[in-house]
Design a protein around this motif. Structure first.
Motif, PDB file in Angstrom:
ATOM      1  N   TYR A   1       0.632  -1.005  -0.222  1.00 59.01           N
ATOM      2  CA  TYR A   1      -0.382   0.269  -0.061  1.00 59.01           C
ATOM      3  C   TYR A   1       1.054   0.828  -0.162  1.00 59.01           C
ATOM      4  CZ  TYR A   1      -4.041   2.695   0.789  1.00 59.01           C
ATOM      5  OH  TYR A   1      -4.774   4.586   1.144  1.00 59.01           O
ATOM      6  N   LEU A   2       2.241   0.923   0.601  1.00 56.05           N
ATOM      7  CA  LEU A   2       2.802   2.876   0.761  1.00 56.05           C
ATOM      8  C   LEU A   2       3.284   2.922  -0.398  1.00 56.05           C
ATOM      9  CD1 LEU A   2       4.706   1.441   4.055  1.00 56.05           C
ATOM     10  CD2 LEU A   2       3.566   3.967   3.201  1.00 56.05           C
ATOM     11  N   VAL A   3       3.728   1.574  -1.378  1.00 56.09           N
ATOM     12  CA  VAL A   3       4.301   2.285  -2.610  1.00 56.09           C
ATOM     13  C   VAL A   3       3.215   2.342  -4.138  1.00 56.09           C
ATOM     14  CG1 VAL A   3       4.800   0.128  -4.751  1.00 56.09           C
ATOM     15  CG2 VAL A   3       5.932  -0.047  -2.641  1.00 56.09           C
ATOM     16  N   ALA A   4       1.762   1.817  -3.285  1.00 54.57           N
ATOM     17  CA  ALA A   4       0.928   2.587  -4.193  1.00 54.57           C
ATOM     18  C   ALA A   4       0.450   3.951  -4.427  1.00 54.57           C
ATOM     19  CB  ALA A   4      -0.403   1.486  -4.097  1.00 54.57           C
ATOM     20  N   TYR A  44       7.307 -10.610  -6.999  1.00 57.51           N
ATOM     21  CA  TYR A  44       6.715 -10.478  -8.039  1.00 57.51           C
ATOM     22  C   TYR A  44       4.739  -9.982  -7.406  1.00 57.51           C
ATOM     23  CZ  TYR A  44       3.760 -11.764 -12.254  1.00 57.51           C
ATOM     24  OH  TYR A  44       3.427 -12.050 -13.444  1.00 57.51           O
ATOM     25  N   LEU A  45       4.510 -10.847  -5.950  1.00 63.03           N
ATOM     26  CA  LEU A  45       2.927 -11.084  -5.785  1.00 63.03           C
ATOM     27  C   LEU A  45       2.897  -9.630  -5.396  1.00 63.03           C
ATOM     28  CD1 LEU A  45       0.481 -12.132  -4.472  1.00 63.03           C
ATOM     29  CD2 LEU A  45       2.029 -12.527  -2.827  1.00 63.03           C
ATOM     30  N   VAL A  50       0.529  -3.930  -5.897  1.00 61.45           N
ATOM     31  CA  VAL A  50       0.738  -2.874  -6.363  1.00 61.45           C
ATOM     32  C   VAL A  50      -0.179  -2.307  -7.919  1.00 61.45           C
ATOM     33  CG1 VAL A  50       1.730  -0.621  -6.583  1.00 61.45           C
ATOM     34  CG2 VAL A  50       2.402  -2.050  -4.986  1.00 61.45           C
ATOM     35  N   GLU A  51      -0.528  -3.166  -8.998  1.00 59.00           N
ATOM     36  CA  GLU A  51      -0.590  -2.664 -10.299  1.00 59.00           C
ATOM     37  C   GLU A  51      -2.082  -3.237 -10.262  1.00 59.00           C
ATOM     38  OE1 GLU A  51      -0.403  -4.106 -14.546  1.00 59.00           O
ATOM     39  OE2 GLU A  51       0.001  -5.855 -12.733  1.00 59.00           O
ATOM     40  N   ILE A  60      -0.138   5.835 -14.687  1.00 61.12           N
ATOM     41  CA  ILE A  60       1.018   4.467 -14.805  1.00 61.12           C
ATOM     42  C   ILE A  60       1.679   3.360 -15.689  1.00 61.12           C
ATOM     43  CG2 ILE A  60       2.285   3.203 -12.505  1.00 61.12           C
ATOM     44  CD1 ILE A  60       0.631   5.566 -11.211  1.00 61.12           C
ATOM     45  N   GLU A  61       2.451   3.003 -16.105  1.00 57.81           N
ATOM     46  CA  GLU A  61       2.277   2.202 -17.072  1.00 57.81           C
ATOM     47  C   GLU A  61       3.136   1.491 -15.731  1.00 57.81           C
ATOM     48  OE1 GLU A  61       4.397   0.511 -20.963  1.00 57.81           O
ATOM     49  OE2 GLU A  61       4.714   2.425 -20.371  1.00 57.81           O
TER      50      GLU A  61
END
Length: 211
Positions: A1-4, A44-45, A50-51, A60-61
């Motif tokens: 969630y932080l990365v997002a 990877y998970l 995040v995606e 965002i790509e």
């Protein structure tokens, strides 16, 4: 969630954001390092989660390869990204080990019809460093974790928690880079990132400020 959350902040300030998620070895599900299906990995998970969280953020790509490495053009300059956990060597032999990896790997890429990378970015060495090549540069991008028992025991390296920040010019390539020292961040700053990462601290900020 932080990365997002961090990516969404970038998306609010830039026309286009590209997220490249390459797996490393720390989040592997197997006890021993593996070479086949390396994407069977916690990294990877997390990238896919995040995606999913940002699926409606149109600028965002996400580039999340199953391969342990990825080639990406940035401002027409070709970059090679990898955790590079199969590069062995301690703090004094790391550069020689990287050189032994770069040349044959680049030949494999060219043999497959892919471009020869100008810049090699490695993230698995828990230390920040750069070195000039005859063509381009190799960049050891540091680690948000810093030193740990694994890095000290396996490669005898572990600098302060650091991430490499650099800029790319279309004609000249990388024109600047400098380390961002994460350990200097003020953990007492009351912000929404911290409210997610450390909810117990936010519950009583007065107590936090008193040490």
């Amino acid at each position: 969630y932080l990365v997002a959350m961090a990516l969404r902040d970038l998306a609010a300030n830039f026309k286009e954001v590209k997220f490249i998620g390459v797996v490393g070895n720390h989040a592997r599900f197997e006890q021993k390092p593996v070479f086949k299906e390396k994407y069977n990995n916690g990294d990877y998970l997390i990238y896919k989660i995040v995606e999913s969280l940002l699926s409606h953020q149109s600028n965002i790509e996400f580039i999340i390869p199953k391969s342990p490495w990825h080639i990406q053009a940035i401002q027409d300059q070709v970059f090679y990204f990898s955790h590079a956990d199969n590069i062995q060597g301690g703090s004094t032999g790391l550069w020689n080990s990287a050189q032994k990896y770069i040349t044959p790997m680049a030949q494999v890429l060219v043999r497959q019809g892919l471009p020869y990378p100008k810049y090699f970015c490695f993230g698995g060495f828990h230390t920040f460093n750069t070195a000039q090549l005859s063509y381009g540069e190799v960049l050891f991008c540091g680690s948000t974790k810093g030193a740990c028992d694994y890095s000290l025991g396996r490669i005898q390296a572990g600098a302060a928690a650091t991430q490499l920040f650099f800029g790319v010019n279309r004609d000249e390539g990388i024109t600047f880079h400098y380390p961002v020292y994460l350990e200097n961040a003020d953990l007492k700053v009351f912000n929404r990132y911290q409210s997610v990462a450390q909810p117990d601290w936010i519950a009583n900020p007065k107590e936090l400020n008193n040490g």
